[in-house]
Scaffold this motif. Structure first.
Motif, PDB file in Angstrom:
ATOM      1  N   UNK A  46       9.345  -8.639 -70.331  1.00 56.85           N
ATOM      2  CA  UNK A  46       9.275  -7.837 -71.564  1.00 56.85           C
ATOM      3  C   UNK A  46       8.376  -6.630 -71.364  1.00 56.85           C
ATOM      4  N   UNK A  47       7.232  -6.859 -70.724  1.00 57.68           N
ATOM      5  CA  UNK A  47       6.310  -5.749 -70.507  1.00 57.68           C
ATOM      6  C   UNK A  47       6.941  -4.690 -69.606  1.00 57.68           C
ATOM      7  N   UNK A  48       7.783  -5.137 -68.692  1.00 57.89           N
ATOM      8  CA  UNK A  48       8.422  -4.182 -67.788  1.00 57.89           C
ATOM      9  C   UNK A  48       9.624  -3.487 -68.429  1.00 57.89           C
ATOM     10  N   UNK A  49       9.964  -3.871 -69.655  1.00 62.11           N
ATOM     11  CA  UNK A  49      10.996  -3.133 -70.379  1.00 62.11           C
ATOM     12  C   UNK A  49      12.279  -3.884 -70.678  1.00 62.11           C
ATOM     13  N   UNK A  77      -2.224  -5.995 -74.587  1.00 54.82           N
ATOM     14  CA  UNK A  77      -0.858  -5.845 -74.080  1.00 54.82           C
ATOM     15  C   UNK A  77       0.177  -5.924 -75.194  1.00 54.82           C
ATOM     16  N   UNK A  95       4.730  -3.029 -74.587  1.00 53.18           N
ATOM     17  CA  UNK A  95       5.281  -1.714 -74.308  1.00 53.18           C
ATOM     18  C   UNK A  95       5.164  -1.445 -72.821  1.00 53.18           C
ATOM     19  N   UNK A  96       6.095  -0.676 -72.310  1.00 54.13           N
ATOM     20  CA  UNK A  96       6.026  -0.340 -70.885  1.00 54.13           C
ATOM     21  C   UNK A  96       4.851   0.601 -70.607  1.00 54.13           C
ATOM     22  N   UNK A 141       1.849  -0.099 -71.323  1.00 52.49           N
ATOM     23  CA  UNK A 141       0.719  -0.923 -70.914  1.00 52.49           C
ATOM     24  C   UNK A 141       1.173  -1.937 -69.868  1.00 52.49           C
TER      25      UNK A 141
END
Ligand SMILES: Nc1ncnc2c1ncn2[C@@H]1O[C@H](COP(=O)(O)OP(=O)(O)O)[C@@H](O)[C@H]1O
Ligand SMILES: [Mg+2]
Lengths: 360, 259
Positions: free
Chosen positions: A260-263, B56, B77-78, B80
């Protein structure tokens, strides 16, 4: 002959150890390898010698079959055909041996298999004596190897036809089962609502052998082919769905978070995280479903198909043609092993990332 | 390229398996300047990971507010990037594909393909492109995780004890790599660690946290020129004062309701 081989095997070993203890007498040595090659082939040579030289008990007549190969008509008895098959096996193992000679890794495996391959030859020879030559075994229930080959000579085209029928049935049923199984497994594993409503149903119906549904399948579906396909589908479906769902659900939360953090969005999480994570589990499902699919396939063919290897067995049994039953069993063993092997290859390639993980 | 982050009166309470309240973060406030290198140190259980997860956007506070460049943090979000304490790589993807993941997830892989190679060499993993995570060492895995996070050009990079499981040589090596990347990219860095030397060696400011309840006890400025020398007098003096701080914190009587 085998005694001689054994003696030769032992002699250089001790001699070699006395001279140079640090150098092992093993598969790396050409002499050792040559002996193993000889051992592999000698079993089949014994089988051929037995077939030619062993006296045939009277009161057995051998039909002569005419085979046309490339426009040539070849007359041969079943013993000729049997010897031909043995020769082909020897050719295969010789070729494998020559190939293994040049590859170290293969050499070792080849040497290791030699004893077993020798035993195959000896077993064929004993079977030939017991089944055909002396007819110790009760006839017609336990025909010899040559008679099993006779089934292919007499019924070749018909066996091929039935094999293709089985294969078609299996391919249609199993591929649908895999697709449906993986599909529902993903839905169950991903959506808690689907899990709540569908999983218990799956769990209960999953334990029922698929063939139990046959009466319904035969009456409700338009023809027997679709009925059998249906049975194979459900036996594969439940098993695969169950394990797919488990694989999806066991994905660590952190892996989703990383994605998720990577998109990644929802769809990305399913396709790029959940499914790859579930892959080993999916393949476990496919392997066990596969074994059940073979059972279901043969049983449904025996109980109501106009074709297939199961049908052929049934039909042969009616005429007490047990050599044909055995011939069909041999085809099944080869066919199902090939399918397993094929699935194994796909599995190995797909799960390459896991290689060695479990050994750690 | 970088973001300022402001944390305002944040509280986060967990309920553990026995139904007890665990105050993971108690009234935590912190302002982080754009491009700053911040280390968070403290004993385990003091809420470092919890704080990082809140920044994050992986978790939400019960009260208080976190914002980045004056907009509230609501979700991941990308912008962070995050490096997990351990694991976190996709075991089914090669080193190369792990690093390329962010580009693919954002649909810009075709355009930015060349970046993958750059980042592989930036973290010194040439020759391991086709290896799977289980085939590489822990230090290499963490470098993959860092490259994977940086390829998305985050404005802030959150690192949760990225060097926790590494031997000291690999650790020093990776510390220099992180500094180098920080200088090159100017990203705001927030590094969680329990290694005081590491914190002094790397950061502009050190945030010291203490547990039960998890809170910020002190913030130490590190006004040493870089590159820093681990054996230097000022370095050691700073180290000593931080150590003393922890000893003091330990010496304080613990409230009774904590077991
Ligand atoms: N998901 C959770 N559920 C319950 N308690 C948690 C959870 N996450 C963290 N905690 C508790 O919150 C406290 C702080 O945890 P954490 O932020 O992981 O500490 P640190 O990273 O500093 O070691 C610990 O006491 C931990 O047990
Ligand atoms: Mg932690």
């Amino acid at each position: 002959m085998d005694n001689a081989a054994a003696l030769e095997l032992n002699a250089p070993k001790t001699a070699g150890e006395k001279e140079k203890p640090e150098v092992n007498w093993g598969y790396r040595h050409n002499g050792y390898f040559a002996l193993k090659l000889l051992l592999t082939l000698s079993g089949f040579i014994i089988a051929i010698i037995v077939n030619i030289a062993f006296p045939q008990k009277a009161a057995v007549e051998f039909k002569t079959y005419t085979l046309s190969v490339f426009g040539l008509n070849i007359d041969l008895t079943i013993n000729d055909a049997y010897i031909f098959v043995l020769a082909v096996l020897m050719l295969i193992y010789s070729t494998a041996g020559i190939r293994a000679f040049f590859v170290k890794a293969r050499r070792k495996i080849y040497c290791k298999n030699a004893a077993f391959r020798f035993a195959i030859g000896v077993a064929l020879a004993l079977w030939d004596i017991g089944g055909t030559k002396l007819q110790w075994f009760a006839q017609p229930f336990f025909p010899g190897p040559a008679q099993v080959i006779e089934a292919y000579l007499a019924d070749g085209d018909y066996i091929v036809q039935n094999t293709l029928y089985s294969l078609r049935l299996y391919a249609a049923g199993f591929s649908c089962g895999v697709i449906l199984g993986v599909g529902t497994g993903i839905l169950i594993g991903w959506f808690p609502k689907v899990y709540y409503w569908v999983f218990p149903v799956l769990k209960i119906t999953g334990v029922v052998p698929a063939v139990a549904w046959m009466p319904f399948a035969l009456t409700l579906l338009p023809n027997s082919f679709t009925a059998a396909v249906f049975l194979i589908v459900i036996c594969a479906w439940f098993q695969i769905a169950f394990l797919t769902a488990q694989g999806i659900q066991s994905t660590p939360k952190q892996t989703y978070e990383a994605a998720r953090i990577l998109g990644s969005g929802q769809l990305g999480l399913i396709i790029h995280v959940a499914i790859p994570h579930a892959m080993p589990s999916i393949f476990t499902g496919i392997s066990s479903a596969n074994a059940m699919a073979f059972t279901t396939l043969v049983m449904s063919e025996m109980l109501g198909q106009p074709g297939g290897l199961g049908y052929y067995i049934n039909q042969s049994k009616v005429w007490s043609a047990y050599y044909k039953v055995l011939a069909a069993i041999v085809v099944m063993a080869v066919l199902f092993s090939l399918i397993n092997h094929f699935i194994g290859i796909i599995k190995k390639r797909t799960l390459r990332w896991q290689e060695g993980v479990l050994k750690k | 390229m970088s973001s300022s982050i402001s944390i305002n009166g944040v509280n986060r309470v967990y309920t553990d398996a026995d139904g007890n309240r665990v105050e993971a973060l108690h009234d935590v406030s912190l302002d982080i300047k754009a491009g700053e290198f911040i280390s968070i140190i403290g004993p385990s259980g003091c809420g470092k990971t919890t704080l990082l997860r809140l920044i994050a956007g992986l978790d939400k506070p019960q009260s208080g507010e976190l914002s980045i460049d004056d907009s509230r943090i609501k979700d991941v979000s990308t912008e962070r990037g995050y490096v997990f304490q351990q694991g976190g790589l996709f075991p089914w993807l090669t080193v190369e594909n792990n690093i390329a993941y962010g580009l693919k997830a954002r649909g810009i892989f075709k355009r930015d393909k060349a970046k993958v190679k750059d980042y592989i060499s930036m973290v010194g993993l040439e020759g391991f492109e086709r290896s799977y995570p289980h085939q590489i060492s822990g230090g290499m895995a963490q470098r993959v995780a860092i490259a994977r996070a940086l390829i998305n050009d985050p404005k802030a990079l959150l690192l949760d004890e990225p060097m926790g499981a590494l031997d000291s040589f690999t650790r020093a090596d990776l510390q220099d790599k992180i500094l180098e990347l920080w200088k090159k990219q100017g990203t705001t860095m927030i590094l969680v660690t329990h290694d005081i030397d590491e914190a002094i060696y790397l950061s502009d400011r050190i945030v010291i946290m203490t547990p039960r309840p998890g809170k910020i006890s002190s913030i130490v400025n590190v006004d040493l020129p870089r590159p820093r020398h681990r054996g230097g007098g000022e370095f050691l003096a700073l180290r000593k004062s931080i150590l003393e701080f922890f000893e003091l914190a330990q010496a304080q009587p613990q409230p009774e309701y904590i077991i």
